[in-house]
Design a protein around this motif. Sequence first.
Motif, PDB file in Angstrom:
ATOM      1  N   ASN A 114     -89.095  15.936  47.972  1.00 28.58           N
ATOM      2  CA  ASN A 114     -89.565  16.987  48.882  1.00 28.58           C
ATOM      3  C   ASN A 114     -89.886  18.303  48.178  1.00 28.58           C
ATOM      4  OD1 ASN A 114     -87.136  18.461  48.539  1.00 28.58           O
ATOM      5  ND2 ASN A 114     -86.159  17.487  50.289  1.00 28.58           N
ATOM      6  N   GLY A 115     -89.725  18.345  46.858  1.00 29.76           N
ATOM      7  CA  GLY A 115     -90.141  19.526  46.112  1.00 29.76           C
ATOM      8  C   GLY A 115     -89.055  20.528  45.819  1.00 29.76           C
ATOM      9  N   THR A 116     -87.825  20.279  46.263  1.00 28.08           N
ATOM     10  CA  THR A 116     -86.733  21.209  45.968  1.00 28.08           C
ATOM     11  C   THR A 116     -86.364  21.167  44.491  1.00 28.08           C
ATOM     12  OG1 THR A 116     -85.877  20.851  48.201  1.00 28.08           O
ATOM     13  CG2 THR A 116     -84.395  21.886  46.632  1.00 28.08           C
ATOM     14  N   LEU A 117     -86.439  19.983  43.872  1.00 27.64           N
ATOM     15  CA  LEU A 117     -86.170  19.823  42.444  1.00 27.64           C
ATOM     16  C   LEU A 117     -87.462  19.432  41.721  1.00 27.64           C
ATOM     17  CD1 LEU A 117     -82.772  17.871  42.564  1.00 27.64           C
ATOM     18  CD2 LEU A 117     -83.110  20.264  41.936  1.00 27.64           C
ATOM     19  N   ASP A 118     -87.545  19.819  40.450  1.00 24.91           N
ATOM     20  CA  ASP A 118     -88.715  19.486  39.632  1.00 24.91           C
ATOM     21  C   ASP A 118     -88.424  18.366  38.642  1.00 24.91           C
ATOM     22  OD1 ASP A 118     -90.451  21.677  40.625  1.00 24.91           O
ATOM     23  OD2 ASP A 118     -88.932  22.943  39.679  1.00 24.91           O
ATOM     24  N   LEU A 119     -87.159  18.194  38.269  1.00 21.91           N
ATOM     25  CA  LEU A 119     -86.766  17.189  37.280  1.00 21.91           C
ATOM     26  C   LEU A 119     -85.344  16.751  37.578  1.00 21.91           C
ATOM     27  CD1 LEU A 119     -87.355  15.720  34.505  1.00 21.91           C
ATOM     28  CD2 LEU A 119     -86.248  17.705  33.417  1.00 21.91           C
TER      29      LEU A 119
ATOM     30  N   LYS B 156     -95.317  13.070  40.050  1.00 19.31           N
ATOM     31  CA  LYS B 156     -96.497  12.792  39.239  1.00 19.31           C
ATOM     32  C   LYS B 156     -97.388  14.016  39.109  1.00 19.31           C
ATOM     33  CE  LYS B 156     -96.543   7.854  40.262  1.00 19.31           C
ATOM     34  NZ  LYS B 156     -97.263   6.713  40.887  1.00 19.31           N
ATOM     35  N   SER B 157     -97.387  14.846  40.139  1.00 19.51           N
ATOM     36  CA  SER B 157     -98.139  16.096  40.087  1.00 19.51           C
ATOM     37  C   SER B 157     -97.146  17.242  40.249  1.00 19.51           C
ATOM     38  CB  SER B 157     -99.182  16.147  41.212  1.00 19.51           C
ATOM     39  OG  SER B 157     -99.853  17.392  41.227  1.00 19.51           O
ATOM     40  N   ASN B 158     -96.980  18.051  39.200  1.00 18.88           N
ATOM     41  CA  ASN B 158     -96.041  19.163  39.288  1.00 18.88           C
ATOM     42  C   ASN B 158     -96.647  20.404  38.639  1.00 18.88           C
ATOM     43  OD1 ASN B 158     -94.957  19.475  36.351  1.00 18.88           O
ATOM     44  ND2 ASN B 158     -94.821  17.262  36.753  1.00 18.88           N
ATOM     45  N   ALA B 159     -96.068  21.551  38.978  1.00 20.18           N
ATOM     46  CA  ALA B 159     -96.637  22.827  38.547  1.00 20.18           C
ATOM     47  C   ALA B 159     -96.152  23.262  37.171  1.00 20.18           C
ATOM     48  CB  ALA B 159     -96.293  23.907  39.578  1.00 20.18           C
ATOM     49  N   TYR B 160     -95.135  22.577  36.598  1.00 15.07           N
ATOM     50  CA  TYR B 160     -94.534  23.071  35.363  1.00 15.07           C
ATOM     51  C   TYR B 160     -94.422  21.965  34.307  1.00 15.07           C
ATOM     52  CZ  TYR B 160     -93.081  26.437  38.932  1.00 15.07           C
ATOM     53  OH  TYR B 160     -93.065  27.324  39.963  1.00 15.07           O
ATOM     54  N   PRO B 161     -95.517  21.341  33.924  1.00 12.73           N
ATOM     55  CA  PRO B 161     -95.417  20.215  32.976  1.00 12.73           C
ATOM     56  C   PRO B 161     -94.872  20.632  31.611  1.00 12.73           C
ATOM     57  CG  PRO B 161     -97.712  20.861  33.317  1.00 12.73           C
ATOM     58  CD  PRO B 161     -96.911  21.579  34.343  1.00 12.73           C
ATOM     59  N   GLU B 162     -95.257  21.817  31.114  1.00  5.73           N
ATOM     60  CA  GLU B 162     -94.793  22.242  29.794  1.00  5.73           C
ATOM     61  C   GLU B 162     -93.308  22.561  29.809  1.00  5.73           C
ATOM     62  OE1 GLU B 162     -96.538  22.089  27.053  1.00  5.73           O
ATOM     63  OE2 GLU B 162     -98.180  21.253  28.249  1.00  5.73           O
ATOM     64  N   GLU B 163     -92.865  23.237  30.872  1.00  4.91           N
ATOM     65  CA  GLU B 163     -91.445  23.583  30.972  1.00  4.91           C
ATOM     66  C   GLU B 163     -90.586  22.326  31.123  1.00  4.91           C
ATOM     67  OE1 GLU B 163     -93.867  27.067  31.855  1.00  4.91           O
ATOM     68  OE2 GLU B 163     -93.890  25.015  32.629  1.00  4.91           O
TER      69      GLU B 163
ATOM     70  N   VAL C 180     -87.953  26.639  37.135  1.00  5.57           N
ATOM     71  CA  VAL C 180     -87.856  25.184  37.194  1.00  5.57           C
ATOM     72  C   VAL C 180     -86.480  24.804  37.726  1.00  5.57           C
ATOM     73  CG1 VAL C 180     -87.946  23.040  35.865  1.00  5.57           C
ATOM     74  CG2 VAL C 180     -89.446  24.952  35.258  1.00  5.57           C
ATOM     75  N   SER C 181     -86.442  23.845  38.638  1.00  4.73           N
ATOM     76  CA  SER C 181     -85.183  23.362  39.208  1.00  4.73           C
ATOM     77  C   SER C 181     -84.898  21.958  38.681  1.00  4.73           C
ATOM     78  CB  SER C 181     -85.269  23.342  40.735  1.00  4.73           C
ATOM     79  OG  SER C 181     -85.463  24.646  41.253  1.00  4.73           O
ATOM     80  N   ILE C 182     -83.686  21.762  38.197  1.00  3.98           N
ATOM     81  CA  ILE C 182     -83.312  20.477  37.613  1.00  3.98           C
ATOM     82  C   ILE C 182     -82.026  19.972  38.259  1.00  3.98           C
ATOM     83  CG2 ILE C 182     -82.056  21.588  35.715  1.00  3.98           C
ATOM     84  CD1 ILE C 182     -82.913  19.247  33.925  1.00  3.98           C
ATOM     85  N   GLY C 183     -81.946  18.675  38.481  1.00  5.96           N
ATOM     86  CA  GLY C 183     -80.761  18.056  39.063  1.00  5.96           C
ATOM     87  C   GLY C 183     -80.113  17.102  38.079  1.00  5.96           C
ATOM     88  N   MET C 184     -78.791  17.202  37.930  1.00  5.73           N
ATOM     89  CA  MET C 184     -78.042  16.352  36.993  1.00  5.73           C
ATOM     90  C   MET C 184     -76.569  16.439  37.351  1.00  5.73           C
ATOM     91  SD  MET C 184     -78.050  18.807  33.602  1.00  5.73           S
ATOM     92  CE  MET C 184     -79.807  18.730  33.444  1.00  5.73           C
ATOM     93  N   SER C 185     -75.743  15.713  36.630  1.00  9.00           N
ATOM     94  CA  SER C 185     -74.309  15.811  36.848  1.00  9.00           C
ATOM     95  C   SER C 185     -73.777  17.050  36.136  1.00  9.00           C
ATOM     96  CB  SER C 185     -73.587  14.569  36.325  1.00  9.00           C
ATOM     97  OG  SER C 185     -73.622  14.527  34.908  1.00  9.00           O
TER      98      SER C 185
END
Length: 306
Positions: A134-139, A278-285, A94-99
């Motif tokens: 574009n799908g590079t990040l998931d959250l 809205k549609s992602n591969a890792y809802p539980e994570e 899972v890829s996440i973006g934040m400060s």
Amino acid sequence: MLNLEWFRTFKVIYEAGTLSAAAQALFISQPGVSLHLSSLESYTGYRLFDRDTRKMLATEKGTILYNFIIEHMNKLEEAENIFHRKCKLEKPTVSIGMSMEVFQYMLESHVSALPFNLITRFGDHPQMLQELNNGTLDLILTPQKGTQHNLDYTPFTKERTILICGGKTDTRELEELLLQDNRNAVKEWLSTQIWYTTAADMGHLKRFWSACFNALPGFRPNYVVPYYGSILRCLSNNRGFAVVPDFLCRQEILDNVIKLVWEGSPPVVDTLYFGKRKSNAYPEEIKQLETILSKNWPVYDDNVLV
């Protein structure tokens, strides 16, 4: 030399239709997919796809190449599945973006216990919104909501922006001006002081200044440092001013190495959102990450700053 992985990437792009979908299928970054494709096009000397805004359309040469390699690629993938040593299922990534500060304060201590792989990226909010789309990040964690229809935003807390100064800063004159509510004099006095800000984001300073003085800052900060954590370390038991999110400096204020000068009038408060597709591969994570961040974030109270 020709890299056979270029053919695998080409095949997946042809079948998936977009670079982001191909990146997800191959478990590599979108820039990596683009690099494989450009390398193969450079090697063959032909453009293999026409880039449309929503889809990659194979050119005539691309279609010929696909038809020529597809049987062989399927055979290689079959051999890979047959002869690959069987092992437990790979962990999802899972890829996440934040400060940087949010990662350090809220998530870093929990990373080693996560039951999945994690890639963390730091950047400004417009960049993170684009990478989420574009799908590079998931959250992502963001105070800004984009207009993309495939993204969903869930509010989870609020962030207040405050004016702080180093513990050795003389603020007696400023405090008197604030008591008098002399905004013009406060603005002029602050404009002559030593200021710190970050290289990535002057948005907090601009919003605070606009809310309190109905204008943009008319001065250039003296010191531009990488992160808010750098500002706090520079100001600790020193002189100077900065505008920062309140949750970052609570401990330093309690320790009296930094002083809370002004919460602003009106207060500058941003709602923070979890942004995801809205549609992602890792809802539980993703849900697990949201739970960790929500539990570790200080409870916001309109009447309490520290």
